[in-house]
Motif scaffolding. Structure first.
Motif, mmCIF file in Angstrom:
data_model
loop_
_atom_site.group_PDB
_atom_site.id
_atom_site.type_symbol
_atom_site.label_atom_id
_atom_site.label_comp_id
_atom_site.label_asym_id
_atom_site.label_seq_id
_atom_site.Cartn_x
_atom_site.Cartn_y
_atom_site.Cartn_z
ATOM 1 N N ASN A 95 -5.563 1.786 -2.283
ATOM 2 C CA ASN A 95 -4.120 1.723 -2.080
ATOM 3 C C ASN A 95 -3.613 0.295 -1.939
ATOM 4 O O ASN A 95 -2.409 0.086 -1.839
ATOM 5 C CB ASN A 95 -3.718 2.539 -0.853
ATOM 6 C CG ASN A 95 -3.942 4.010 -1.081
ATOM 7 O OD1 ASN A 95 -3.724 4.517 -2.174
ATOM 8 N ND2 ASN A 95 -4.388 4.711 -0.055
ATOM 9 N N LYS A 109 1.729 6.719 -6.828
ATOM 10 C CA LYS A 109 0.642 7.642 -7.154
ATOM 11 C C LYS A 109 1.056 9.093 -6.907
ATOM 12 O O LYS A 109 0.888 9.948 -7.779
ATOM 13 C CB LYS A 109 -0.584 7.278 -6.301
ATOM 14 C CG LYS A 109 -1.883 7.839 -6.797
ATOM 15 C CD LYS A 109 -3.050 7.505 -5.876
ATOM 16 C CE LYS A 109 -3.227 6.034 -5.648
ATOM 17 N NZ LYS A 109 -4.450 5.737 -4.863
ATOM 18 N N ARG A 110 1.612 9.366 -5.734
ATOM 19 C CA ARG A 110 2.039 10.725 -5.391
ATOM 20 C C ARG A 110 3.144 11.230 -6.309
ATOM 21 O O ARG A 110 3.186 12.404 -6.661
ATOM 22 C CB ARG A 110 2.560 10.777 -3.957
ATOM 23 C CG ARG A 110 1.536 11.034 -2.914
ATOM 24 C CD ARG A 110 2.174 11.435 -1.600
ATOM 25 N NE ARG A 110 3.332 10.643 -1.224
ATOM 26 C CZ ARG A 110 3.295 9.553 -0.458
ATOM 27 N NH1 ARG A 110 2.158 9.115 0.001
ATOM 28 N NH2 ARG A 110 4.397 8.914 -0.164
ATOM 29 N N SER A 165 0.823 -1.204 0.000
ATOM 30 C CA SER A 165 0.000 0.000 0.000
ATOM 31 C C SER A 165 0.861 1.259 0.000
ATOM 32 O O SER A 165 0.592 2.212 -0.729
ATOM 33 C CB SER A 165 -0.934 -0.007 1.212
ATOM 34 O OG SER A 165 -1.647 1.190 1.295
ATOM 35 N N SER A 166 1.911 1.264 0.805
ATOM 36 C CA SER A 166 2.822 2.416 0.845
ATOM 37 C C SER A 166 3.493 2.622 -0.503
ATOM 38 O O SER A 166 3.662 3.758 -0.960
ATOM 39 C CB SER A 166 3.902 2.210 1.915
ATOM 40 O OG SER A 166 3.339 2.202 3.180
ATOM 41 N N ARG A 193 0.940 4.098 -2.938
ATOM 42 C CA ARG A 193 0.768 5.525 -2.634
ATOM 43 C C ARG A 193 1.969 6.343 -3.119
ATOM 44 O O ARG A 193 1.807 7.438 -3.644
ATOM 45 C CB ARG A 193 0.548 5.743 -1.135
ATOM 46 C CG ARG A 193 -0.875 5.443 -0.707
ATOM 47 C CD ARG A 193 -1.201 6.011 0.670
ATOM 48 N NE ARG A 193 -0.211 5.771 1.690
ATOM 49 C CZ ARG A 193 -0.153 4.695 2.472
ATOM 50 N NH1 ARG A 193 -1.066 3.751 2.353
ATOM 51 N NH2 ARG A 193 0.779 4.568 3.384
ATOM 52 N N TYR A 194 3.175 5.815 -2.943
ATOM 53 C CA TYR A 194 4.380 6.494 -3.414
ATOM 54 C C TYR A 194 4.338 6.665 -4.939
ATOM 55 O O TYR A 194 4.619 7.749 -5.458
ATOM 56 C CB TYR A 194 5.632 5.708 -2.996
ATOM 57 C CG TYR A 194 6.873 6.145 -3.718
ATOM 58 C CD1 TYR A 194 7.521 7.331 -3.367
ATOM 59 C CD2 TYR A 194 7.401 5.390 -4.756
ATOM 60 C CE1 TYR A 194 8.656 7.744 -4.040
ATOM 61 C CE2 TYR A 194 8.531 5.794 -5.435
ATOM 62 C CZ TYR A 194 9.159 6.972 -5.072
ATOM 63 O OH TYR A 194 10.278 7.379 -5.758
ATOM 64 N N THR A 241 -5.013 11.596 -6.483
ATOM 65 C CA THR A 241 -3.788 11.470 -5.691
ATOM 66 C C THR A 241 -4.143 11.372 -4.213
ATOM 67 O O THR A 241 -3.420 11.850 -3.375
ATOM 68 C CB THR A 241 -2.855 12.676 -5.924
ATOM 69 O OG1 THR A 241 -3.587 13.873 -5.649
ATOM 70 C CG2 THR A 241 -2.323 12.694 -7.328
ATOM 71 N N ARG A 242 -5.266 10.766 -3.885
ATOM 72 C CA ARG A 242 -5.656 10.612 -2.493
ATOM 73 C C ARG A 242 -4.566 9.870 -1.741
ATOM 74 O O ARG A 242 -3.978 8.933 -2.232
ATOM 75 C CB ARG A 242 -6.951 9.815 -2.412
ATOM 76 C CG ARG A 242 -8.147 10.595 -2.893
ATOM 77 C CD ARG A 242 -9.379 9.757 -2.862
ATOM 78 N NE ARG A 242 -9.612 9.232 -1.523
ATOM 79 C CZ ARG A 242 -10.599 8.429 -1.228
ATOM 80 N NH1 ARG A 242 -11.436 8.061 -2.146
ATOM 81 N NH2 ARG A 242 -10.761 7.992 -0.014
ATOM 82 N N ASP A 243 -4.311 10.308 -0.554
ATOM 83 C CA ASP A 243 -3.244 9.711 0.234
ATOM 84 C C ASP A 243 -3.786 9.008 1.467
ATOM 85 O O ASP A 243 -3.051 8.684 2.374
ATOM 86 C CB ASP A 243 -2.244 10.796 0.641
ATOM 87 C CG ASP A 243 -0.932 10.192 1.084
ATOM 88 O OD1 ASP A 243 -0.605 9.087 0.621
ATOM 89 O OD2 ASP A 243 -0.245 10.829 1.903
ATOM 90 N N ASP A 244 -5.085 8.759 1.488
ATOM 91 C CA ASP A 244 -5.639 8.104 2.663
ATOM 92 C C ASP A 244 -5.464 6.591 2.534
ATOM 93 O O ASP A 244 -4.898 6.088 1.586
ATOM 94 C CB ASP A 244 -7.106 8.486 2.871
ATOM 95 C CG ASP A 244 -7.954 8.191 1.648
ATOM 96 O OD1 ASP A 244 -7.428 7.642 0.671
ATOM 97 O OD2 ASP A 244 -9.152 8.516 1.682
ATOM 98 N N ASP A 245 -5.968 5.877 3.507
ATOM 99 C CA ASP A 245 -5.727 4.445 3.577
ATOM 100 C C ASP A 245 -6.923 3.638 3.070
ATOM 101 O O ASP A 245 -7.245 2.612 3.615
ATOM 102 C CB ASP A 245 -5.433 4.070 5.032
ATOM 103 C CG ASP A 245 -4.144 3.301 5.140
ATOM 104 O OD1 ASP A 245 -3.455 3.179 4.134
ATOM 105 O OD2 ASP A 245 -3.854 2.815 6.248
#
Length: 137
Positions: free
Chosen positions: A127, A87-88, A80-81, A84-85, A119-123
């Motif tokens: 993700n 994506k961001r 998941s991290s 997210r990386y 670019t949502r960074d939530d959990d």
């Protein structure tokens, strides 16, 4: 795990794909734009890859203190991290050849290559999944 749209021949995808490198998502989408409109003769095919949410892993096991459950939950959080990386940073992961010679690209959900994706960074559950574009054999 993979969904039903994953390839099964000559054998299923690896359960532990190796990341070889990363590239800008805009480059990936520019290079593959022509193949997406020709699904039957496409150079790349797409399936989804995902891991279970850590809460689901721990909830599904009666003994959540066992090492395998903790290891699985840690691996899920790591995936998941990484998604997210990607994506961001607007990156795509280049996946190394598997044992049958398939190469591929791991693309986070919501990335359209033009900086217009989410670019949502939530959990949330997004993700824990990504699209895998691979060269069929």
């Amino acid at each position: 795990y993979t969904y039903r749209d994953a390839p099964t021949r000559p054998k299923p995808l690896s359960r532990a794909p190796r990341i070889w490198n990363v590239c800008p998502s805009r480059l990936f989408f520019a290079a593959t734009a022509h193949s997406s409109s020709h699904s039957s003769s496409s150079l790349l095919q797409t399936c989804r890859m995902a891991v279970k949410c850590p809460s689901a892993i721990l909830r599904s096991n009666s003994n959540s203190d066992d090492d395998k459950s903790r290891r699985d939950a840690t691996n899920s959080r790591s995936f998941s991290s990484f998604v997210r990386y990607l994506k961001r940073s607007r990156l795509v992961a280049v996946v190394a050849c598997d044992s049958v010679g398939r190469i591929g690209f791991l693309v986070p959900p919501g990335d359209d290559g033009g900086g217009n994706g989410t670019t949502r960074d939530d959990d949330d559950e997004n993700n824990y999944a990504a699209y895998f574009h691979y060269a069929p054999l």
